[in-house]
Design a protein around this motif. Sequence first.
Motif, PDB file in Angstrom:
ATOM      1  N   ARG A 100      51.180  34.661 111.838  1.00  0.00           N
ATOM      2  CA  ARG A 100      50.531  34.574 110.526  1.00  0.00           C
ATOM      3  C   ARG A 100      51.166  33.393 109.808  1.00  0.00           C
ATOM      4  NH1 ARG A 100      50.601  40.818 108.910  1.00  0.00           N
ATOM      5  NH2 ARG A 100      48.743  41.455 110.041  1.00  0.00           N
ATOM      6  N   TRP A 106      43.114  24.828 102.619  1.00  0.00           N
ATOM      7  CA  TRP A 106      42.505  24.957 103.945  1.00  0.00           C
ATOM      8  C   TRP A 106      41.062  25.418 103.799  1.00  0.00           C
ATOM      9  CZ3 TRP A 106      43.680  23.808 108.873  1.00  0.00           C
ATOM     10  CH2 TRP A 106      42.915  24.401 109.886  1.00  0.00           C
ATOM     11  N   VAL A 119      46.771  32.988 113.052  1.00  0.00           N
ATOM     12  CA  VAL A 119      46.583  31.799 113.870  1.00  0.00           C
ATOM     13  C   VAL A 119      46.909  32.198 115.307  1.00  0.00           C
ATOM     14  CG1 VAL A 119      47.337  29.427 114.330  1.00  0.00           C
ATOM     15  CG2 VAL A 119      47.209  30.254 111.978  1.00  0.00           C
ATOM     16  N   LYS A 132      43.424  28.419 117.098  1.00  0.00           N
ATOM     17  CA  LYS A 132      42.287  28.822 116.278  1.00  0.00           C
ATOM     18  C   LYS A 132      42.848  29.532 115.053  1.00  0.00           C
ATOM     19  CE  LYS A 132      38.409  29.266 119.435  1.00  0.00           C
ATOM     20  NZ  LYS A 132      37.303  30.151 119.818  1.00  0.00           N
ATOM     21  N   VAL A 133      42.157  29.374 113.923  1.00  0.00           N
ATOM     22  CA  VAL A 133      42.614  29.914 112.653  1.00  0.00           C
ATOM     23  C   VAL A 133      41.590  30.922 112.137  1.00  0.00           C
ATOM     24  CG1 VAL A 133      43.287  29.312 110.280  1.00  0.00           C
ATOM     25  CG2 VAL A 133      43.792  27.736 112.155  1.00  0.00           C
ATOM     26  N   TRP A 134      42.084  32.044 111.608  1.00  0.00           N
ATOM     27  CA  TRP A 134      41.219  33.072 111.046  1.00  0.00           C
ATOM     28  C   TRP A 134      40.341  32.464 109.961  1.00  0.00           C
ATOM     29  CZ3 TRP A 134      40.190  37.797 112.709  1.00  0.00           C
ATOM     30  CH2 TRP A 134      39.459  38.643 111.881  1.00  0.00           C
ATOM     31  N   TYR A 135      39.048  32.773 110.015  1.00  0.00           N
ATOM     32  CA  TYR A 135      38.093  32.242 109.050  1.00  0.00           C
ATOM     33  C   TYR A 135      37.547  33.405 108.237  1.00  0.00           C
ATOM     34  CZ  TYR A 135      34.236  29.417 107.229  1.00  0.00           C
ATOM     35  OH  TYR A 135      33.356  28.754 106.417  1.00  0.00           O
TER      36      TYR A 135
END
Length: 176
Positions: A100, A106, A119, A132-135
């Motif tokens: 995290r 962002w 992440v 990849k990043v949480w959206y």
Amino acid sequence: MTKRIKTALVAASLGFFAVSVTPAAARADDPYWQCVTFARMFSGINIFGDAWTWWRQAADKFRTGKAPETGSVLVFRPEGRMSRGHVAVVSDVLTDRVVRVTHANWGGSRGKVEENVTVVDVSTSNDWSQVKVWYKPSNDLGSTVYPTYGFIYKGDRDAFGGSRQMAENTLGAGQP
């Protein structure tokens, strides 16, 4: 393959807990945070300049590496719309492939701080070179894969007995 599925499940279940530090309705007098200003203040890693320059600047001053540590800074490479890179502070290490981060400015949270955003390392070598990043809007990991340099750790390089040569041997010579 099982490890990747497990990592994806952990990321999906933990992403629900990502919360924004700022309220949904922004006020005119709210500060506008840049990622570098926030990361410097939140991590205590005293580097200045665009995010993509942090990796090079850290080489002689701080330990760097490919494994997350709480309080370290993940440095994103410049690419596409993220032409100046990005930096995010690791707030929690959940697994060897899921962390995290707390970061600012962002995506849909322009100028705002987001806390505990998931992440996931999606690199084939398990080296955090692609993430990849949480959206939040889709309540899932985003579809974009972001390239990264690695992590900058708090504390002087010399305080840990590290040398420039040791870092090059560990990370690979010629790396930016």
